[in-house]
Scaffold this motif. Structure first.
Motif, PDB file in Angstrom:
ATOM      1  N   MET A   1     -11.434  -7.460  15.035  1.00  0.00           N
ATOM      2  CA  MET A   1     -10.441  -8.120  14.192  1.00  0.00           C
ATOM      3  C   MET A   1      -9.171  -7.279  14.199  1.00  0.00           C
ATOM      4  SD  MET A   1     -10.636  -9.163  10.158  1.00  0.00           S
ATOM      5  CE  MET A   1     -11.372  -7.654   9.652  1.00  0.00           C
ATOM      6  N   ASP A   2      -8.070  -7.921  14.397  1.00  0.00           N
ATOM      7  CA  ASP A   2      -6.771  -7.252  14.425  1.00  0.00           C
ATOM      8  C   ASP A   2      -6.196  -7.220  13.003  1.00  0.00           C
ATOM      9  OD1 ASP A   2      -4.171  -6.381  14.781  1.00  0.00           O
ATOM     10  OD2 ASP A   2      -3.801  -7.639  16.532  1.00  0.00           O
ATOM     11  N   ILE A   3      -6.316  -6.064  12.352  1.00  0.00           N
ATOM     12  CA  ILE A   3      -5.865  -5.907  10.969  1.00  0.00           C
ATOM     13  C   ILE A   3      -4.374  -6.209  10.835  1.00  0.00           C
ATOM     14  CG2 ILE A   3      -5.563  -4.247   9.066  1.00  0.00           C
ATOM     15  CD1 ILE A   3      -8.455  -4.991   9.448  1.00  0.00           C
ATOM     16  N   LYS A   4      -3.582  -5.803  11.806  1.00  0.00           N
ATOM     17  CA  LYS A   4      -2.135  -6.060  11.734  1.00  0.00           C
ATOM     18  C   LYS A   4      -1.846  -7.555  11.712  1.00  0.00           C
ATOM     19  CE  LYS A   4      -0.234  -1.769  13.227  1.00  0.00           C
ATOM     20  NZ  LYS A   4       0.333  -1.201  12.039  1.00  0.00           N
ATOM     21  N   GLN A   5      -2.614  -8.340  12.460  1.00  0.00           N
ATOM     22  CA  GLN A   5      -2.427  -9.794  12.462  1.00  0.00           C
ATOM     23  C   GLN A   5      -2.852 -10.400  11.119  1.00  0.00           C
ATOM     24  OE1 GLN A   5      -0.808 -11.670  14.656  1.00  0.00           O
ATOM     25  NE2 GLN A   5      -0.347  -9.754  15.690  1.00  0.00           N
ATOM     26  N   VAL A   6      -3.900  -9.854  10.524  1.00  0.00           N
ATOM     27  CA  VAL A   6      -4.321 -10.313   9.191  1.00  0.00           C
ATOM     28  C   VAL A   6      -3.216 -10.011   8.189  1.00  0.00           C
ATOM     29  CG1 VAL A   6      -5.994 -10.038   7.314  1.00  0.00           C
ATOM     30  CG2 VAL A   6      -6.778 -10.024   9.693  1.00  0.00           C
ATOM     31  N   GLN A   7      -2.676  -8.810   8.250  1.00  0.00           N
ATOM     32  CA  GLN A   7      -1.596  -8.428   7.336  1.00  0.00           C
ATOM     33  C   GLN A   7      -0.387  -9.334   7.505  1.00  0.00           C
ATOM     34  OE1 GLN A   7      -1.075  -4.309   8.416  1.00  0.00           O
ATOM     35  NE2 GLN A   7      -2.672  -3.619   6.999  1.00  0.00           N
ATOM     36  N   LYS A   8       0.011  -9.565   8.746  1.00  0.00           N
ATOM     37  CA  LYS A   8       1.156 -10.448   9.014  1.00  0.00           C
ATOM     38  C   LYS A   8       0.903 -11.845   8.453  1.00  0.00           C
ATOM     39  CE  LYS A   8       2.963  -8.357  13.244  1.00  0.00           C
ATOM     40  NZ  LYS A   8       3.203  -8.538  14.679  1.00  0.00           N
ATOM     41  N   THR A   9      -0.312 -12.323   8.613  1.00  0.00           N
ATOM     42  CA  THR A   9      -0.659 -13.658   8.118  1.00  0.00           C
ATOM     43  C   THR A   9      -0.576 -13.705   6.599  1.00  0.00           C
ATOM     44  OG1 THR A   9      -2.086 -13.996  10.035  1.00  0.00           O
ATOM     45  CG2 THR A   9      -2.397 -15.486   8.176  1.00  0.00           C
ATOM     46  N   PHE A  11       1.328 -11.715   4.633  1.00  0.00           N
ATOM     47  CA  PHE A  11       2.727 -11.619   4.250  1.00  0.00           C
ATOM     48  C   PHE A  11       3.472 -12.933   4.468  1.00  0.00           C
ATOM     49  CE2 PHE A  11       2.142  -6.987   4.260  1.00  0.00           C
ATOM     50  CZ  PHE A  11       2.875  -6.647   3.132  1.00  0.00           C
ATOM     51  N   SER A  12       3.260 -13.561   5.609  1.00  0.00           N
ATOM     52  CA  SER A  12       3.994 -14.791   5.900  1.00  0.00           C
ATOM     53  C   SER A  12       3.462 -15.980   5.107  1.00  0.00           C
ATOM     54  CB  SER A  12       3.982 -15.099   7.398  1.00  0.00           C
ATOM     55  OG  SER A  12       2.675 -15.363   7.838  1.00  0.00           O
ATOM     56  N   SER A  13       2.147 -16.120   4.989  1.00  0.00           N
ATOM     57  CA  SER A  13       1.567 -17.268   4.291  1.00  0.00           C
ATOM     58  C   SER A  13       1.875 -17.254   2.802  1.00  0.00           C
ATOM     59  CB  SER A  13       0.045 -17.294   4.462  1.00  0.00           C
ATOM     60  OG  SER A  13      -0.292 -17.447   5.810  1.00  0.00           O
ATOM     61  N   LEU A  14       1.891 -16.058   2.218  1.00  0.00           N
ATOM     62  CA  LEU A  14       2.122 -15.942   0.779  1.00  0.00           C
ATOM     63  C   LEU A  14       3.566 -15.580   0.445  1.00  0.00           C
ATOM     64  CD1 LEU A  14      -1.143 -14.013  -0.202  1.00  0.00           C
ATOM     65  CD2 LEU A  14      -0.725 -16.488  -0.272  1.00  0.00           C
ATOM     66  N   SER A  15       4.425 -15.502   1.474  1.00  0.00           N
ATOM     67  CA  SER A  15       5.840 -15.154   1.300  1.00  0.00           C
ATOM     68  C   SER A  15       5.994 -13.879   0.464  1.00  0.00           C
ATOM     69  CB  SER A  15       6.609 -16.303   0.647  1.00  0.00           C
ATOM     70  OG  SER A  15       6.515 -17.468   1.424  1.00  0.00           O
ATOM     71  N   LEU A  16       5.244 -12.863   0.855  1.00  0.00           N
ATOM     72  CA  LEU A  16       5.255 -11.600   0.123  1.00  0.00           C
ATOM     73  C   LEU A  16       6.421 -10.725   0.563  1.00  0.00           C
ATOM     74  CD1 LEU A  16       1.461 -10.732   0.408  1.00  0.00           C
ATOM     75  CD2 LEU A  16       2.645 -11.664  -1.592  1.00  0.00           C
ATOM     76  N   LYS A  17       6.917  -9.927  -0.373  1.00  0.00           N
ATOM     77  CA  LYS A  17       7.940  -8.943  -0.042  1.00  0.00           C
ATOM     78  C   LYS A  17       7.277  -7.793   0.709  1.00  0.00           C
ATOM     79  CE  LYS A  17      10.825 -10.113  -3.939  1.00  0.00           C
ATOM     80  NZ  LYS A  17      11.450  -9.676  -5.172  1.00  0.00           N
ATOM     81  N   LYS A  18       8.047  -7.119   1.528  1.00  0.00           N
ATOM     82  CA  LYS A  18       7.530  -6.052   2.396  1.00  0.00           C
ATOM     83  C   LYS A  18       6.889  -4.905   1.617  1.00  0.00           C
ATOM     84  CE  LYS A  18       9.566  -7.382   6.411  1.00  0.00           C
ATOM     85  NZ  LYS A  18       8.747  -7.956   7.426  1.00  0.00           N
ATOM     86  N   ASN A  19       7.290  -4.709   0.357  1.00  0.00           N
ATOM     87  CA  ASN A  19       6.780  -3.571  -0.406  1.00  0.00           C
ATOM     88  C   ASN A  19       5.460  -3.848  -1.132  1.00  0.00           C
ATOM     89  OD1 ASN A  19       7.828  -5.290  -2.325  1.00  0.00           O
ATOM     90  ND2 ASN A  19       8.815  -3.687  -3.520  1.00  0.00           N
ATOM     91  N   VAL A  20       4.879  -5.031  -0.954  1.00  0.00           N
ATOM     92  CA  VAL A  20       3.617  -5.364  -1.611  1.00  0.00           C
ATOM     93  C   VAL A  20       2.479  -4.584  -0.958  1.00  0.00           C
ATOM     94  CG1 VAL A  20       1.941  -7.224  -2.034  1.00  0.00           C
ATOM     95  CG2 VAL A  20       4.378  -7.660  -2.327  1.00  0.00           C
ATOM     96  N   ASN A  21       1.664  -3.946  -1.792  1.00  0.00           N
ATOM     97  CA  ASN A  21       0.497  -3.201  -1.326  1.00  0.00           C
ATOM     98  C   ASN A  21      -0.667  -4.184  -1.200  1.00  0.00           C
ATOM     99  OD1 ASN A  21      -1.736  -1.591  -0.940  1.00  0.00           O
ATOM    100  ND2 ASN A  21      -1.180  -0.112  -2.528  1.00  0.00           N
ATOM    101  N   LEU A  22      -1.004  -4.545   0.011  1.00  0.00           N
ATOM    102  CA  LEU A  22      -2.047  -5.547   0.236  1.00  0.00           C
ATOM    103  C   LEU A  22      -3.401  -5.107  -0.301  1.00  0.00           C
ATOM    104  CD1 LEU A  22      -1.279  -6.921   3.805  1.00  0.00           C
ATOM    105  CD2 LEU A  22      -0.860  -8.021   1.606  1.00  0.00           C
TER     106      LEU A  22
END
Length: 75
Positions: A1-9, A11-22
């Protein structure tokens, strides 16, 4: 599983700001409501070519929980 792709998904799906701690993100935080949840599920399914069952959709209540659930589908 590509964690970076999960993170990108997330951030983009939930329209999160870059500073959100996932790692601390939970359903109900920021923009993660029921509509955004279904958008997130759809994007994860398309991105990783999986079909998440309804019990797992309901159980996906945090980013960390999502990682555990996604690992199950990407063996």
């Amino acid at each position: 599983m590509d964690i970076k792709q999960v993170q990108k998904t997330f951030f983009s799906s939930l329209s999160l700001k870059k500073n959100v701690n996932l790692t601390k993100l939970k359903y109900g935080d920021h923009n993660w409501d029921s509509i955004a949840h279904m958008k997130l599920i759809t994007h994860l399914e398309k991105k990783f070519k999986i079909a998440i069952d309804s019990d797992d959709m309901i159980d996906m209540s945090s980013y960390n929980k999502a990682l555990k659930i996604l690992k199950k589908y990407m063996k």
